[in-house]
Design an enzyme around this catalytic site. Structure first.
Site, short mmCIF file in Angstrom:
data_model
loop_
_atom_site.label_atom_id
_atom_site.label_comp_id
_atom_site.label_asym_id
_atom_site.label_seq_id
_atom_site.Cartn_x
_atom_site.Cartn_y
_atom_site.Cartn_z
N GLN A 1 41.02 38.74 37.06
CA GLN A 1 40.48 40.64 37.65
C GLN A 1 41.32 41.64 37.52
O GLN A 1 41.18 42.40 38.03
CB GLN A 1 39.30 40.42 38.44
CG GLN A 1 38.55 39.28 39.02
CD GLN A 1 38.04 38.37 39.32
OE1 GLN A 1 38.50 39.20 41.05
NE2 GLN A 1 37.19 37.97 39.45
N HIS B 1 40.09 38.93 42.83
CA HIS B 1 39.62 39.89 44.05
C HIS B 1 40.70 41.08 44.59
O HIS B 1 41.44 41.49 45.66
CB HIS B 1 39.57 39.25 45.39
CG HIS B 1 38.19 38.22 44.93
ND1 HIS B 1 38.15 37.11 46.43
CD2 HIS B 1 37.40 37.80 43.95
CE1 HIS B 1 36.51 36.72 45.87
NE2 HIS B 1 36.64 37.08 44.01
#
Length: 372
Positions: free
Chosen positions: A86, A151
């Site tokens: 991510q 995250h």
């Protein structure tokens, strides 16, 4: 007409000649125009004073989108990102005094060692041709770095005093650290434009910390009526939430949650509320994966003035949330027929809603009432 000379990349093209799509809502017939396509996993959107837009692509490129939809070559001088999982080039904000100083702020995943990384913030001056960021430097680094692909957050938002809010994630493997005020894992921090701490949290917290107990915040916006920061936070399996974030408050993760772990186990025994821990204004179970957040103040949609809009990745929709102060009075799920993952949503200078779709062939979309 584009202001300034722009060079389109081979795969990034204007799409304004494509016919618009239509959609319905409770109040309007909507027209969805593809302005540009060929963006690789676009993440963040900010409008320049002349109507052009800056778009971040997660692999590490910053693009200028002309008013005719053409995309520039990558802007030089952007930070080197760690584009794993991510991570990559993420949030973007223009300095409130951009007309005078031309400063652009970018949040990104930064490699900090052979296998560790963190969320960091970069500042650079966009040159007059919008082809390069000059005098760039990193002004903030999340502490400490970890080896993780997940995250990172991360949105960046200016408050009314000219300080910068930065949202960051719990790095997925470090969830308990979201409650530890000695680090900036799973926290919102507030810094000056030079990166100095301006947190205003509790006395025994790190001085840059504004709030603690967050999981992975990919939506953030300043409420224009109150000046307060609102965020959307990814829950685990369910329990995504919309929050007003105030200084010194604890937002609960992982002590409480309206979701469960991905394997179905309850979070902290299934506890959903506890004294001293903040609750969401609304939450989504099943998860919609909220990303991007904006308050609507424009004239194109007068019935929606004062509403807040959230993109949704897993939910593949744009969510309109009506409010009475801090109380959610209703929700409408829009653009569900498009089958798009909406990464960011912003109100444009024209009063339309502008969206980024998360895809290797991502799009910049303009949503307006039909005929507008």
């Amino acid at each position: 007409m584009v202001v300034g000379a722009l060079t389109a990349s081979p795969c990034a093209v204007s799409a304004q000649n494509l016919p618009p799509r239509t959609a319905t809502s409770a109040d309007y017939q909507l027209e969805v125009q593809t302005i540009a396509r060929g963006l690789e996993n676009p993440w963040g959107l900010a409008f320049l004073p002349d109507g052009r837009a800056l778009v971040t692509e997660r692999p590490g490129r910053l693009r200028v989108v002309g008013r005719d939809g053409r995309l520039s070559a990558p802007v030089k001088g952007s930070p080197e990102v760690h584009a794993v999982g991510q991570g990559g080039l993420l949030g973007i904000a223009l300095d409130p005094r951009f007309v005078e100083n031309r400063l652009v702020y970018l949040s990104f995943a930064e490699r900090r060692g052979s296998d560790t990384n963190s969320t960091s913030v970069f500042r650079g001056r966009l040159n007059v041709d919008a082809t390069a960021l000059e005098n760039g430097r990193i002004i903030y680094r999340q502490q400490p770095a970890f080896a993780s692909r997940l995250h990172f957050g991360s949105r960046i938002v200016f408050d009314r005093t000219g300080h910068l809010f930065v949202t960051s994630g719990d790095r997925f493997s470090q969830i308990q650290e979201a409650q530890n005020p000695a680090n900036t894992i799973g926290k919102i921090v507030r810094i000056t434009t030079d990166g100095a701490p301006a947190g205003a949290g509790a006395a025994d917290w790190r001085p840059e910390i504004w709030s603690i107990g967050h999981r992975n915040m990919q939506g953030a916006a300043l409420n224009p009526a109150t000046g307060e920061l609102w965020i959307s936070n990814h829950g685990p399996r369910g329990g995504d939430g919309l929050y007003v974030v105030r200084a010194g408050r604890n937002y609960g993760w992982p002590l409480i949650s309206w979701g469960t772990h991905y394997d179905g186990r309850p979070v902290n025994g299934g506890l959903r509320e506890r004294q001293g821990l903040e609750q969401p204004l609304t939450y989504w179970t099943p998860s919609i994966a909220p990303s991007g957040l904006t308050f609507y103040t424009g004239d194109l949609f007068p019935a929606w003035r004062g509403n807040v809009f959230s993109g949704a990745l897993a939910g593949q929709m744009l969510v309109r949330i009506s409010l009475d102060g801090d109380r959610v009075t209703g929700q409408e799920r829009l653009l569900t027929d498009l089958g798009k993952r909406f990464r960011d949503v912003q109100q444009g200078p024209d009063g339309a809603l502008w969206l980024l779709t998360d895809s290797p062939d991502g799009e910049l979309l303009r949503v307006a009432p039909a005929g507008r």
